[in-house]
Design an enzyme around this catalytic site. Structure first.
Site, short mmCIF file in Angstrom:
data_model
loop_
_atom_site.label_atom_id
_atom_site.label_comp_id
_atom_site.label_asym_id
_atom_site.label_seq_id
_atom_site.Cartn_x
_atom_site.Cartn_y
_atom_site.Cartn_z
N LYS A 80 0.82 -1.21 0.00
CA LYS A 80 0.00 0.00 0.00
C LYS A 80 0.86 1.26 0.00
CE LYS A 80 -4.06 -2.18 0.71
NZ LYS A 80 -3.71 -3.59 0.82
C1 LIG Z 1 -4.36 -4.73 0.39
C2 LIG Z 1 -3.59 -5.96 0.34
C3 LIG Z 1 -3.88 -6.97 -0.59
C4 LIG Z 1 -5.05 -6.87 -1.54
O1 LIG Z 1 -4.85 -5.89 -2.53
P1 LIG Z 1 -6.08 -5.35 -3.37
O2 LIG Z 1 -5.55 -4.21 -4.17
O3 LIG Z 1 -7.11 -4.91 -2.38
O4 LIG Z 1 -6.57 -6.47 -4.22
C5 LIG Z 1 -3.07 -8.09 -0.62
N1 LIG Z 1 -2.04 -8.23 0.25
C6 LIG Z 1 -1.75 -7.29 1.16
C7 LIG Z 1 -0.62 -7.53 2.10
C8 LIG Z 1 -2.49 -6.13 1.24
O5 LIG Z 1 -2.19 -5.19 2.14
#
Ligand SMILES: *Cc1c(COP(=O)(O)O)cnc(C)c1O
Length: 498
Positions: A113
């Site tokens: 993120k």
């Molecule tokens: C948010 C997240 C995901 C999922 O990603 P999306 O964009 O919501 O599909 C997968 N793994 C981790 C560690 C995340 O923080």
């Protein structure tokens, strides 16, 4: 380049406006009118450019109301060596001859993120100025754990903004919770909510599209904005790392210019994998998108028969960031695959609202299934994958990445497709130390802080600095709210009284 809504293509917004608003009033998601393509010159540039330059180029193709200088300066700040612990920012680790792990967790909160949320505050602050917006951008975040901390870290003490983060009370790991409750900054607020992630996300969506609440917030000098993956300002920075990963593979000789690659992504809200799809539309040769889910396998079923059906049991799993039944960004894919047909999207989304399910037309489904493969695995297989990868390669992966590796193996075996696959590794294994340790067969009866130490000793790897410090900090936010009270809490937040 103009933007319209997946539910109303008569709208025309600049990218700055789309970023400020986050979500369209009609409940739709902002999308570009068309997807820009890389020229041959740009491709030649990208192969040897730094991560920052690659990102600025990708951003500039979509965000045409920002200057090149602005975007380069944002990229240099967002992806600086103070924020990321490797110069490559998003390095590719070749785990096997045909499998490159795109490590997206070298940023300040140890999850992918950061790749978007280190950039978004720059885009948003600048968008506020460009649109002449005087109100404070009040960022409302529903998080399944990782977005919340990454958004807090990105927006803390950013001028012209304040941020409130809501997470499901029992839906995040101890470390994730502690990361959020200890957040510093004068403009931040954090609360847990009784319920699961979908409850929190749907409550936030309702607040966003409620005219009365928006009006009251405006009287308090605030305009709502979103740092969730529905915000276009989050989507674009994510496209950049797939572009970067592809050019790294090319540069390192893992592939040649004639090769197509596959991309495999552990998926929740569908934002990450959607960014890979946009990279393909820009001209990156991607053949298949392997969409990996945990036991919350709505998407796996969707890619089998075109029926999206959230009417099923919700599972709390070892990969909590993927515990999602309504993948919001899928709406953008369907919009694209329907030829930007807002009427069709409105029809499906109102079905989803009323029945919790919809089925796409045969034509749309056939386009989607040409490109996407869905697979899933449960917690037992997830943990086994962590231990297998560690014993085979001496390489440690977190639970989310393990879901993707498991599904990738299944895909490769079923299809005998030997194309090089870029697999998105979305979190540091330390962030999910409890599950990772139990995968390695180590007793985890002790608390959060010790777990990091034990994992460090076991694997002879250092605890990432941002995680090492959270147990020394004081917890500032110990609030819990009920779903029904969230609108109230949000209004108090805009007043500055919580
Ligand atoms: C948010 C997240 C995901 C999922 O990603 P999306 O964009 O919501 O599909 C997968 N793994 C981790 C560690 C995340 O923080």
């Amino acid at each position: 380049m103009n933007y319209f809504s997946t539910r109303d293509t008569s709208l025309r917004l600049s990218s700055a406006e789309a970023i400020v608003r986050g979500l369209s009033k009609d409940g739709g998601l902002f999308c570009p009118e068309s997807i820009p393509k890389f020229t041959d010159e740009e491709k030649a540039f990208l192969i040897s450019a730094s991560y920052q330059k690659r990102a600025a180029l990708v951003l500039g193709k979509f965000l045409t109301d920002f200057s090149e200088e602005e975007l380069i300066s944002f990229a240099e700040k967002a992806y600086s060596s103070e924020k990321f612990d490797t110069e490559a920012v998003a390095p590719v680790h070749m785990l096997e001859k045909n499998l490159g792990i795109l490590e997206l967790w070298h940023g300040p909160t140890c999850a992918f993120k950061d790749m978007a949320l280190q950039m978004l505050p720059y885009l948003l602050s600048s968008s506020l100025k460009k649109t002449g917006e005087k109100r404070t951008a009040s960022i409302l975040v529903a998080t399944s754990g990782d977005t919340g901390k990454a958004a807090l870290e990105g927006f803390a003490d950013v001028e012209g903004t304040k941020i409130a983060v809501f997470y499901p009370k029992d839906g995040v790991s101890k470390i994730q919770e502690r990361q959020m409750t200890t957040q510093s900054g004068e403009n931040v607020y954090v609360s847990s909510v009784v319920g699961n992630f979908d409850d929190v996300q749907s409550a936030m969506k309702e607040i966003f599209s409620d005219e009365e609440i928006r009006g009251k917030a405006s009287e308090n000098g605030c305009i709502f904005s979103s740092a969730n993956s529905i915000n276009w300002g989050r989507a674009v920075p994510q496209i950049a790392y797939y572009v970067s990963g592809y050019f790294d593979l090319l540069k390192n000789g893992a592939i040649s210019e004639d090769d197509e690659i596959n991309v495999c992504v552990p998926t929740g809200n569908f934002g990450n994998i959607l960014a890979a799809f946009y990279a393909r539309e820009m001209g990156i040769p991607i053949k298949k998108f392997i969409c990996a889910s945990n036991s919350n396998n709505v998407l796996t079923d969707f890619f089998k028969d075109g029926k999206y059906d959230k009417n099923r049991q919700f599972h709390v799993t070892a990969s909590p960031a993927m515990d999602i039944l309504v993948s919001s960004n899928l709406e953008r894919l369907i919009f694209n695959m329907s030829g930007n047909d807002d009427k069709t999207v409105r029809k499906y989304m109102s079905k989803l609202q009323s029945d919790g399910a919809y089925t796409v037309s045969a034509e749309i489904f056939s386009r989607i299934s040409d490109l996407f493969y869905g697979g899933c695995c449960d917690d037992v297989k997830t943990l086994k994958t962590i231990s297998d990868v560690f014993s085979e390669h001496n390489y440690l992966i977190d639970t989310h990445t393990a879901v993707a590796v498991n599904v990738y193996k299944k895909y490769a075996e079923e299809t005998q497709d030997g194309a090089v696959t870029l697999l998105a590794s979305t979190a540091s294994p330390f962030k999910f130390a409890d599950s990772v340790l139990s995968a390695l067969g180590i007793d985890i009866s002790s608390g959060g802080e010790e777990l990091l130490e034990i994992l460090s000793k076991t694997t002879k790897q250092k605890v990432p600095a941002p995680l090492a410090s959270i147990f020394e900090k004081e917890e500032r936010f110990l609030n819990t709210a009920n779903r029904e009270d969230l609108a109230d809490v949000v209004l108090k937040f805009t007043e500055g009284t919580v």
